[in-house]
Design an enzyme around this catalytic site. Sequence first.
Site, short mmCIF file in Angstrom:
data_model
loop_
_atom_site.label_atom_id
_atom_site.label_comp_id
_atom_site.label_asym_id
_atom_site.label_seq_id
_atom_site.Cartn_x
_atom_site.Cartn_y
_atom_site.Cartn_z
N LYS A 207 0.86 -1.18 0.00
CA LYS A 207 0.00 0.00 0.00
C LYS A 207 0.89 1.23 0.00
O LYS A 207 1.68 1.44 0.92
CB LYS A 207 -0.89 0.00 1.23
CG LYS A 207 -1.84 1.18 1.30
CD LYS A 207 -2.67 1.13 2.57
CE LYS A 207 -3.64 2.30 2.63
NZ LYS A 207 -4.41 2.27 3.90
N LYS A 260 -2.18 -1.49 -3.78
CA LYS A 260 -3.04 -0.30 -3.71
C LYS A 260 -2.18 0.95 -3.79
O LYS A 260 -1.21 1.03 -3.04
CB LYS A 260 -3.82 -0.32 -2.40
CG LYS A 260 -4.77 0.86 -2.23
CD LYS A 260 -5.47 0.82 -0.87
CE LYS A 260 -6.40 2.03 -0.75
NZ LYS A 260 -7.09 2.09 0.53
ZN LIG Z 1 -5.58 3.70 8.05
#
Ligand SMILES: [Zn+2]
Length: 340
Positions: A207, A260
Site C-alpha cells: 500500500k 493499492k
Molecule cells: Zn488507516
Amino acid sequence: MLERNLVDSSPTERDLPIRPRRLRRSQSVRRLVRESRLSADMLVYPIFVATGRGVEHPIEAMPGQRRLSADLAEEAASSAFRAGVPAVLLFGSPRYKDDAATDASADDGAVQEAIRRIKRSTPEVVVFTDVCVCAYTDHGHCGIVSSGEIDNDASLDVMVGVALSHARAGADFVAPSDMMDGRVGAIREALDDNGFEQVGIMSYAAKYASAFYGPFREAADSTPQFGDRSTYQMDPPNVREALREIELDIDEGADIVMVKPALAYLDVIAAARAEFNAPIAAYNVSGEYSMVKAAAQRGWIDEQRAVDEALTAIVRAGADIVITYWAPEVAARLGGSPAR
Ligand SMILES: [Zn+2]
C-alpha cells in the site's frame, strides 16, 4: 500497397504479408481472441458504513458514492450481490474518536452491525472488512502514537482487537490496511487462538503513500492531523520493496495480498503476479474513480469505455480480484449472476 515482410520472421516461404488485423475484423472475432477478460466474478464493492439509522450521506468528491448506515449498507450489499458482485469491503466510522481508537473494536460499532446484518440477509456475500484505525483516532493516523511517532508494536494489539471484533460479527476476511510490520502474523495467531481458523486475511501488502487516496479521506474522515503516512505506507518509486512486503505477508499467513492503488502501480501488480501464487487483489482507489467521474461529467471522456479499459488493464497486469466503486454497475453490464 502493403510492404512485404512487415514482420521480419515471416512464417511462410511464399513471402506473403503477415496480417494481424484478421484477428480484429469483427466484434465476434475480437471476442474470441481476447487475452484478458473482466468478469463480475472478480469484483469487490467497497462500502463506507456510517453511524446511525437511515443515514445516507453523498460523498461529494466521489459522485455516486455514499456513506450508509448499517441498515442501508445491508441493502447496498444485497443489491450489489444481485447485480453479480460476489463481495463487499466494509469501512467503518466511529461514534467518537480518541487516541486509542477504542470504538474501532466495539462489538456494537457501526461496521460490526453492518457485518451482522449483511451476513444475516445475504449470507452468500463475501464480507471483507478494512482493519485500520485512522477513522477512529483523534490524530487520524493508522496506529497508536507515542512521542510523536507511530508506535508499530503498540498498534498491533489494537489491530488484533479490531480484527477479532469483525470476526465475531461474522466477517469472512479481515483486511489489515495499516502497513504496520508483523500485523498479519499477529492477526492470524489471534484469529486461530479464538476459534476463527476459517476467517481469512486479505492484506494490504503493498500500500503506497499515494495522492490518489484524496477523495477517500473525505469519505472516511481520516486525514492525519499531523505529518503524513509516509513512515508506514510505501514510497511510490519502489517495486522490490513491494515484493518484499508481499512475501512477508504471505509468510505470515495472508490468504490474499493486495496492491493499492492499482492504475499507477500496474507494474507492481505484474511483478507480484510473476513472483507469487497467492491471489492478488488490486484496489482501484477513490482518486482513480473521481478523475474519471469528473472528466465524464464535463463531457471530456466516455465513462463506460474508460472504466472498462482501466479495469481490464488491472486484470491484464495480473490481478485476480479488483476492488472498485464501479463494481455494481460493471457487474450489471457484464451480466454477472449470483446463481452460477
Ligand atoms: Zn488507516
